[in-house]
Design an enzyme around this catalytic site. Structure first.
Site, mmCIF file in Angstrom:
data_model
loop_
_atom_site.group_PDB
_atom_site.id
_atom_site.type_symbol
_atom_site.label_atom_id
_atom_site.label_comp_id
_atom_site.label_asym_id
_atom_site.label_seq_id
_atom_site.Cartn_x
_atom_site.Cartn_y
_atom_site.Cartn_z
ATOM 1 N N HIS A 27 12.577 29.690 -0.099
ATOM 2 C CA HIS A 27 13.465 29.178 -1.154
ATOM 3 C C HIS A 27 14.186 27.908 -0.688
ATOM 4 O O HIS A 27 14.244 26.918 -1.414
ATOM 5 C CB HIS A 27 14.473 30.265 -1.541
ATOM 6 C CG HIS A 27 15.571 29.791 -2.450
ATOM 7 N ND1 HIS A 27 15.494 29.882 -3.816
ATOM 8 C CD2 HIS A 27 16.754 29.211 -2.177
ATOM 9 C CE1 HIS A 27 16.594 29.366 -4.355
ATOM 10 N NE2 HIS A 27 17.382 28.958 -3.379
ATOM 11 N N GLU A 28 14.714 27.947 0.533
ATOM 12 C CA GLU A 28 15.421 26.764 1.057
ATOM 13 C C GLU A 28 14.440 25.598 1.255
ATOM 14 O O GLU A 28 14.797 24.443 1.034
ATOM 15 C CB GLU A 28 16.141 27.091 2.367
ATOM 16 C CG GLU A 28 17.220 28.166 2.260
ATOM 17 C CD GLU A 28 18.239 27.923 1.156
ATOM 18 O OE1 GLU A 28 18.474 26.752 0.792
ATOM 19 O OE2 GLU A 28 18.793 28.908 0.640
ATOM 20 N N HIS A 64 14.149 23.765 -1.883
ATOM 21 C CA HIS A 64 15.211 22.763 -2.093
ATOM 22 C C HIS A 64 14.880 21.456 -1.364
ATOM 23 O O HIS A 64 15.110 20.369 -1.893
ATOM 24 C CB HIS A 64 16.556 23.282 -1.591
ATOM 25 C CG HIS A 64 17.197 24.276 -2.519
ATOM 26 N ND1 HIS A 64 17.337 24.054 -3.872
ATOM 27 C CD2 HIS A 64 17.729 25.500 -2.293
ATOM 28 C CE1 HIS A 64 17.932 25.102 -4.426
ATOM 29 N NE2 HIS A 64 18.171 25.994 -3.488
#
Ligand SMILES: [Zn+2]
Length: 245
Positions: free
Chosen positions: A117-118, A121
């Site tokens: 998920h990071e 980003h």
């Protein structure tokens, strides 16, 4: 400050606060549960993040529009460990992906889900994803707004000669509300990217993908709750303001 002023309008925000507390509890319990489920691939959160970044860099090189720029940006991202629980985040100003201790060195499905998920980003930032650009532009205004809005509003509410301060407070608070709403598509998009990256890269089995989906879904709910708290707080301020006319 807003919490110190208690009247019936407080009840407008209570359900959203309860929802936020529930979301916080759920993300912690879901993360704890899937932290005990080891992924078959056996890679740690940090390893998954580094590999996904590398893959994204390679595929960016072949993309036409912003390819080279995005590849260079992705190549510059470093992965670090930070203390704390669920403190994982991507810092766009420093180009650093910071993973919390329980994510960095763990090969659980929860850890690789958060790491992916990071990474999502970082890819958003490198490829100039619209929501990320808007969100970054709103940060200063939102921070300024959320710090000053409440004190100014309640000064205006208490001192009848300073009513105008209520309007200033509400305007500033709107910036904070917009920020929490713009955050939603950014977060959902990062999780969608994470699931695709993990699936296509062969990092997870079908069952593990569902586990990751649950972890990221629980995390997304905390952002929905934050937006709900902000929206209902704004409604409360508007009701209080109108009661003073
Ligand atoms: Zn996120």
């Amino acid at each position: 400050m807003g919490l110190l002023y208690f009247d019936w309008t407080m009840w407008l925000v209570v359900p959203a606060f309860v929802f936020a507390l529930w979301a916080q509890y759920r993300v912690k319990s879901t993360f704890a549960r899937y932290s005990r489920v080891r992924s078959a691939a056996g890679l740690t959160g940090a390893e998954v993040a580094r590999r996904l970044l590398q893959q994204a860099e390679v595929s960016a090189q072949t993309a036409r529009a912003t390819g080279r720029q995005a590849a260079a940006a992705l190549g510059a991202v470093t992965v670090e460990m930070i203390p704390g629980q669920l403190s994982d985040h991507y810092d766009p100003s420093a180009n650093v992906l910071r993973l919390s201790e329980p994510v960095y060195g763990s090969d659980s499905v929860a850890a690789i889900g958060v790491a992916a998920h990071e990474t999502g980003h970082a890819i958003q930032q490198a490829t100039g994803y619209g929501g990320m650009v808007v969100r970054a532009a709103l940060v200063p205004m939102a921070q300024f707004g959320s710090t000053l809005a409440m004190p100014l509003f309640f000064i205006g509410l208490i001192f009848s000669g300073l009513k105008i301060m209520m309007d200033v407070g509400i305007l500033l608070y709107c910036a904070a509300v917009v920020f929490t709403i713009v955050t939603l598509p950014v977060e959902f998009n990062a999780s969608r990217r994470a699931l695709v990256l993990l699936r296509d890269g062969g990092y997870v089995s079908g069952e593990e993908l569902e586990d990751v989906r649950r972890v990221l879904g629980a995390a997304a709910m905390t952002y929905v709750a934050a937006a709900a708290v902000a929206v209902f707080t704004l409604i409360r301020l508007l009701v209080l303001r109108n009661s003073r006319d």
